[in-house]
Design an enzyme around this catalytic site. Structure first.
Site, mmCIF file in Angstrom:
data_model
loop_
_atom_site.group_PDB
_atom_site.id
_atom_site.type_symbol
_atom_site.label_atom_id
_atom_site.label_comp_id
_atom_site.label_asym_id
_atom_site.label_seq_id
_atom_site.Cartn_x
_atom_site.Cartn_y
_atom_site.Cartn_z
ATOM 1 C CE LYS A 182 -1.920 3.025 2.045
ATOM 2 N NZ LYS A 182 -1.744 4.463 1.693
ATOM 3 N N GLY A 213 6.827 5.343 8.037
ATOM 4 C CA GLY A 213 6.028 6.564 8.014
ATOM 5 C C GLY A 213 6.190 7.313 9.323
ATOM 6 C CB SER A 214 4.274 10.085 10.736
ATOM 7 O OG SER A 214 2.987 9.497 10.731
ATOM 8 C CB THR A 215 6.588 8.912 15.477
ATOM 9 O OG1 THR A 215 7.934 8.684 15.020
ATOM 10 C CG2 THR A 215 6.466 8.400 16.898
ATOM 11 N N GLY A 241 2.604 5.281 13.394
ATOM 12 C CA GLY A 241 3.222 4.076 13.955
ATOM 13 C C GLY A 241 2.545 3.668 15.261
ATOM 14 C CD GLU A 267 12.880 0.612 9.540
ATOM 15 O OE1 GLU A 267 13.523 1.508 10.114
ATOM 16 O OE2 GLU A 267 13.247 -0.565 9.494
ATOM 17 C CB CYS A 277 13.369 8.921 8.024
ATOM 18 S SG CYS A 277 14.378 7.749 7.097
ATOM 19 C CD GLU A 334 10.224 13.237 10.955
ATOM 20 O OE1 GLU A 334 9.040 12.926 11.177
ATOM 21 O OE2 GLU A 334 11.040 12.466 10.426
HETATM 22 P P1 NAD Z 1 2.375 8.892 7.198
HETATM 23 O O1 NAD Z 1 2.589 8.186 8.497
HETATM 24 O O2 NAD Z 1 1.409 10.000 7.162
HETATM 25 O O3 NAD Z 1 1.881 7.866 6.058
HETATM 26 C C1 NAD Z 1 2.634 6.729 5.696
HETATM 27 C C2 NAD Z 1 1.715 5.685 5.083
HETATM 28 O O4 NAD Z 1 0.784 5.224 6.068
HETATM 29 C C3 NAD Z 1 0.864 6.152 3.909
HETATM 30 O O5 NAD Z 1 0.803 5.097 2.970
HETATM 31 C C4 NAD Z 1 -0.497 6.409 4.543
HETATM 32 O O6 NAD Z 1 -1.585 6.296 3.647
HETATM 33 C C5 NAD Z 1 -0.554 5.294 5.570
HETATM 34 N N1 NAD Z 1 -1.406 5.559 6.748
HETATM 35 C C6 NAD Z 1 -1.783 6.752 7.260
HETATM 36 N N2 NAD Z 1 -2.513 6.562 8.382
HETATM 37 C C7 NAD Z 1 -2.589 5.218 8.585
HETATM 38 C C8 NAD Z 1 -3.175 4.394 9.594
HETATM 39 N N3 NAD Z 1 -3.829 4.908 10.631
HETATM 40 N N4 NAD Z 1 -3.026 3.050 9.500
HETATM 41 C C9 NAD Z 1 -2.325 2.498 8.477
HETATM 42 N N5 NAD Z 1 -1.759 3.228 7.494
HETATM 43 C C10 NAD Z 1 -1.876 4.573 7.544
HETATM 44 O O7 NAD Z 1 3.855 9.313 6.748
HETATM 45 P P2 NAD Z 1 4.285 10.215 5.497
HETATM 46 O O8 NAD Z 1 3.874 11.612 5.799
HETATM 47 O O9 NAD Z 1 3.870 9.572 4.218
HETATM 48 O O10 NAD Z 1 5.886 10.081 5.559
HETATM 49 C C11 NAD Z 1 6.703 10.898 6.315
HETATM 50 C C12 NAD Z 1 7.127 10.215 7.590
HETATM 51 O O11 NAD Z 1 7.778 8.968 7.287
HETATM 52 C C13 NAD Z 1 8.161 11.005 8.369
HETATM 53 O O12 NAD Z 1 7.835 11.003 9.744
HETATM 54 C C14 NAD Z 1 9.463 10.242 8.140
HETATM 55 O O13 NAD Z 1 10.436 10.403 9.137
HETATM 56 C C15 NAD Z 1 8.976 8.844 8.048
HETATM 57 N N6 NAD Z 1 9.957 7.994 7.339
HETATM 58 C C16 NAD Z 1 10.718 7.124 8.069
HETATM 59 C C17 NAD Z 1 11.687 6.345 7.432
HETATM 60 C C18 NAD Z 1 12.556 5.393 8.222
HETATM 61 O O14 NAD Z 1 13.237 4.574 7.630
HETATM 62 N N7 NAD Z 1 12.557 5.469 9.549
HETATM 63 C C19 NAD Z 1 11.865 6.443 6.048
HETATM 64 C C20 NAD Z 1 11.066 7.345 5.334
HETATM 65 C C21 NAD Z 1 10.101 8.117 5.992
#
Ligand code: NAD
Length: 483
Positions: A178, A230-232, A235, A252, A286, A386
């Site tokens: 996804k 994605g975001s904390t 997570g 991550e 990130c 962040e």
């Molecule tokens: P996000 O958390 O908003 O979204 C990431 C993904 O999760 C998207 O596909 C989104 O549709 C999905 N999503 C959103 N809410 C959800 C839920 N409740 N349940 C399941 N899936 C859901 O993150 P973003 O804004 O796309 O990315 C930026 C963030 O990602 C930053 O915080 C960055 O630090 C982090 N990031 C971390 C790493 C790492 O390796 N640690 C790498 C890249 C990005």
């Protein structure tokens, strides 16, 4: 470029969403639409999970040899390289990153992940265990976890999808991918190449759509594992939502990487490295260097040189080969970055350069001028939270002994950097910093062979390297009485 039309890929079939919904993704450099995608609903999620569950034990996947799995992954790597130019252009149009980054980091990294894990397929071994029961043979097997939901963010869509799909398949799992709703284009193309490589139907399924699709996957009782980048904040939601069937979860998450410039550092190399480490993909990384601790005796010189170099960078569409800094992914994200800059000013930090949107010829895109702050204190929001954009706060330190405490005073622990010519300083600080990766005199770019992941609120588990084999397998012990 024509607008790309994207379907869902479920059980080896391409089709629109059962409910007929669609959504658009946009070029962040121009605001023009680049793709029209099927928006998956609950029925599509159920079907994709069912297809992945059936494929898991089907002879076409569970019955093939490790060597055959390796050849499939190798073929995917070859296909990525054969389509490197096209994939890089798609990534730049959808995500905004400069073409050189799309080619050199995203596409090259994606191919390398498939090739690296192709090598592991034939080396996933168990052990014979010296249990203390008489006449008993005990050995372990590493088996697939099962159906894996792979949920990715918008900053490096192709590479992050690859760093999840490749080890998941190497270990014999099946997956539902996804991608982020802002940037599904290259994941769609990658899944087409995976199909073309001959990966059996149902092993890799694709669902496009927004957070609701991710939520439905995370709650689904047919999903055995979630790998999320994605975001904390999301997570944390995933940890709660996956409790039903106690899914295996790899996270991550966000970061706030400190970059320490010691008194003995070569200041010009440190400025160049800090600038690139902070502004790769416009700071949407990130592990981006996003708070700079500089020995007070060098802080003014460092800040002035950093600001001059930042102000001299050429902003523009990623597709233009002369561009050094591309746009931010969306208007909403630009507004978030700008609000942090306003907070920095309001909290008393000294704005040295940048601090506003780039207008003029670039006003239709989401361009933000690289922004350097001096005189920053540890408790300011720009030093703690962040931002995920081109904002560089400089903080001074007096005593090297205070550094580890200040660097570690953060919820995050993904990465850190150190610029020094002194080996002893490098080893001591590397050992004391609580972060998943410490980079000494270099940029924060991951490699398929090295572990990636964070301490504290930066995540759970490690991906890449042999560490990914642990999170994509279950260990089974087989006990055999021989008497
Ligand atoms: P996000 O958390 O908003 O979204 C990431 C993904 O999760 C998207 O596909 C989104 O549709 C999905 N999503 C959103 N809410 C959800 C839920 N409740 N349940 C399941 N899936 C859901 O993150 P973003 O804004 O796309 O990315 C930026 C963030 O990602 C930053 O915080 C960055 O630090 C982090 N990031 C971390 C790493 C790492 O390796 N640690 C790498 C890249 C990005």
């Amino acid at each position: 470029m024509d607008v790309v039309r994207g379907s869902l890929f479920i059980g080896g079939e391409w089709a629109g969403a059962a409910g007929g919904a669609e959504f658009t993704s946009f070029d962040p450099a121009t605001g023009e639409p680049v793709g029209l995608f099927a928006e998956a609903g609950r029925t599509d999620v159920d079907q994709a999970v069912e297809a992945a569950s059936e494929a898991l034990f089907a002879p076409g996947w569970a019955g093939i040899t490790a060597a055959a799995r390796a050849r499939l992954l190798w073929r995917v790597a070859d296909l990525i390289e054969e389509h490197a130019g096209e994939l890089a252009e798609l990534e730049t149009r959808d995500q905004g990153q400069p073409l050189g980054i799309a080619q050199g980091v995203s596409v090259a990294g994606a191919a390398e992940h498939f090739r690296y894990y192709a090598g592991w397929c034939t080396k996933i071994e168990g052990t014979v265990t010296p249990v203390s029961f008489p006449d008993t043979l005990h050995y372990t097997r590493r088996e697939p976890v099962g159906v894996c939901a792979l949920i990715t963010p918008w900053n490096f869509p192709l590479m992050i999808a690859s760093w999840k799909i490749a080890p998941a398949l190497a270990c014999g799992n099946t997956v539902v991918v996804k991608p982020a709703e802002q940037t599904p284009l290259t994941t769609l193309r990658l899944v087409e190449l995976i199909e073309r490589a001959g990966v059996p139907a149902g092993v890799v399924n694709l669902l496009t759509g927004g957070p609701d699709v991710g939520r439905a996957l995370v709650e689904h009782p047919g999903v055995d594992k979630v790998s999320f980048t994605g975001s904390t904040a999301v997570g944390r939601e995933i940890v709660r939502a996956s409790a039903g069937n106690l899914k295996r979860v790899t996270l991550e998450l966000g970061g706030k990487a400190a970059s320490v410039v010691a008194a003995d550092a070569d200041i010009d190399s440190a400025v160049e490295g800090c600038l690139q480490g902070a502004l790769l993909n416009s700071g949407q990384v990130c592990a981006a260097y996003s708070r700079f601790y500089v020995d007070r005796r060098r802080a003014d010189e460092f800040t002035e040189k950093l600001a001059r170099a930042a102000a001299g960078l050429r902003l523009g569409p990623g597709i233009d080969p002369d561009t050094q800094l591309g746009p931010l992914v969306s208007d909403e994200h630009l507004a978030k970055v700008d609000s942090y800059v306003r907070r920095g000013v309001a909290e008393g930090a000294h704005l040295v350069t940048g601090g506003s949107r780039e207008n003029g010829a670039l006003e239709r895109g989401n361009f933000y001028r690289p922004t350097v702050f001096g005189g920053v204190h540890d408790d300011m929001a720009i030093a703690r939270e962040e931002i995920f954009g081109p904002v560089l706060p400089v903080l001074a330190y007096d005593d090297p002994d205070e550094l580890a405490t200040r660097v570690n005073d953060s919820d995050y622990g993904l990465a850190a950097a150190l610029w020094t010519r002194d080996l002893s300083t490098a080893h001591h600080l590397a050992a004391r910093v609580r972060a998943g990766a410490v980079f000494v005199n270099m940029l924060p770019i991951p490699d398929s062979a090295a572990p990636w992941g964070g301490f504290k609120a930066s995540g759970w588990g490690r991906e890449m390297g042999k560490y990914a084999l642990d999170v994509y397998t279950e260990v089974k012990g087989v006990w055999m009485h021989l008497g």
